[in-house]
Design a protein around this motif. Sequence first.
Motif, short mmCIF file in Angstrom:
data_model
loop_
_atom_site.label_atom_id
_atom_site.label_comp_id
_atom_site.label_asym_id
_atom_site.label_seq_id
_atom_site.Cartn_x
_atom_site.Cartn_y
_atom_site.Cartn_z
N VAL A 102 0.85 -1.20 0.00
CA VAL A 102 0.00 0.00 0.00
C VAL A 102 0.88 1.24 0.00
CG1 VAL A 102 -1.70 1.32 1.31
CG2 VAL A 102 -1.88 -1.17 1.19
N GLU A 103 0.56 2.18 -0.89
CA GLU A 103 1.34 3.40 -0.98
C GLU A 103 0.72 4.47 -0.08
OE1 GLU A 103 2.88 6.69 -4.27
OE2 GLU A 103 2.12 4.73 -4.93
N VAL A 104 1.45 4.84 0.96
CA VAL A 104 1.01 5.87 1.90
C VAL A 104 2.18 6.81 2.15
CG1 VAL A 104 0.15 6.38 4.22
CG2 VAL A 104 -0.61 4.30 3.04
N LYS A 105 1.92 8.09 2.06
CA LYS A 105 2.95 9.08 2.39
C LYS A 105 2.90 9.29 3.89
CE LYS A 105 4.56 13.73 1.18
NZ LYS A 105 4.26 14.94 0.38
N LEU A 106 4.01 8.99 4.57
CA LEU A 106 4.07 9.07 6.03
C LEU A 106 4.99 10.20 6.46
CD1 LEU A 106 4.30 5.23 6.64
CD2 LEU A 106 2.34 6.68 7.19
N LEU A 107 4.46 11.09 7.28
CA LEU A 107 5.18 12.29 7.68
C LEU A 107 5.34 12.37 9.19
CD1 LEU A 107 3.24 14.84 5.41
CD2 LEU A 107 5.40 13.68 4.88
#
Length: 236
Positions: A102-107
Amino acid sequence: MTDKVFEKTITKQFEFDEDVASVFDDMLSRSIPFYKEMQRLTINFGLKFLKESDKVYDLGCSTASTLIELSKHSPFPLELIGIDNSEAMLQRARKKCKAFGVEVKLLNEDLHKANYDDAKLIISNYTLQFIRPLQREKLVKKIYNSLQKDGIFIFCEKVISSDKVLGKQYIDEYYEFKKRQGYSEFEISQKREALENVLIPYTEEENKNMILDAGFSHCETLFKWVNFATFIAIKK
């Protein structure tokens, strides 16, 4: 891993450090009644408002479980962004996202400083309760301002009763729930002490008033079990 964080005597207030992050998924499932059901409702109701490529933010995303489930159930691609100020949590989130493909941008950012403009859906599961009341109201206003027109905010919170008798019954019922999950009386008391003045819950009515004061046109309770509730707020 099994949550055994509070088997030993606590030496500090609760924080989302490496010890907690390593067992967090187990802690959630055993500490929050109907956690999976509340997550399912969040996803199902969220998807009714979303279309392809919409931006979805999870504030205090921890190990990214909700965003991963949302991606798995969405019939179209979404832009998923998780924000958390605990690097220990995000390290596990990255591993889980990779494992599930799963592609998730994590900040790793402070929620008060992070940018989440142009959001269609903002999720916040058991996060607001850890923010001091004055800052909490400012954050909810920022959430409102960050949402698109017809955007929605879905959030879960621990709640308290405005009635003292019911409030005591809430505590007793939750205590029995945790015992059924295998937590000892010592673990329960240790965690309660660690969370003292760290987790500050509102009543159901106070949560709704805070949402409406921020500008949302509507706020409704989707689910409630004793002292845990899921809310949906709509921006018109």
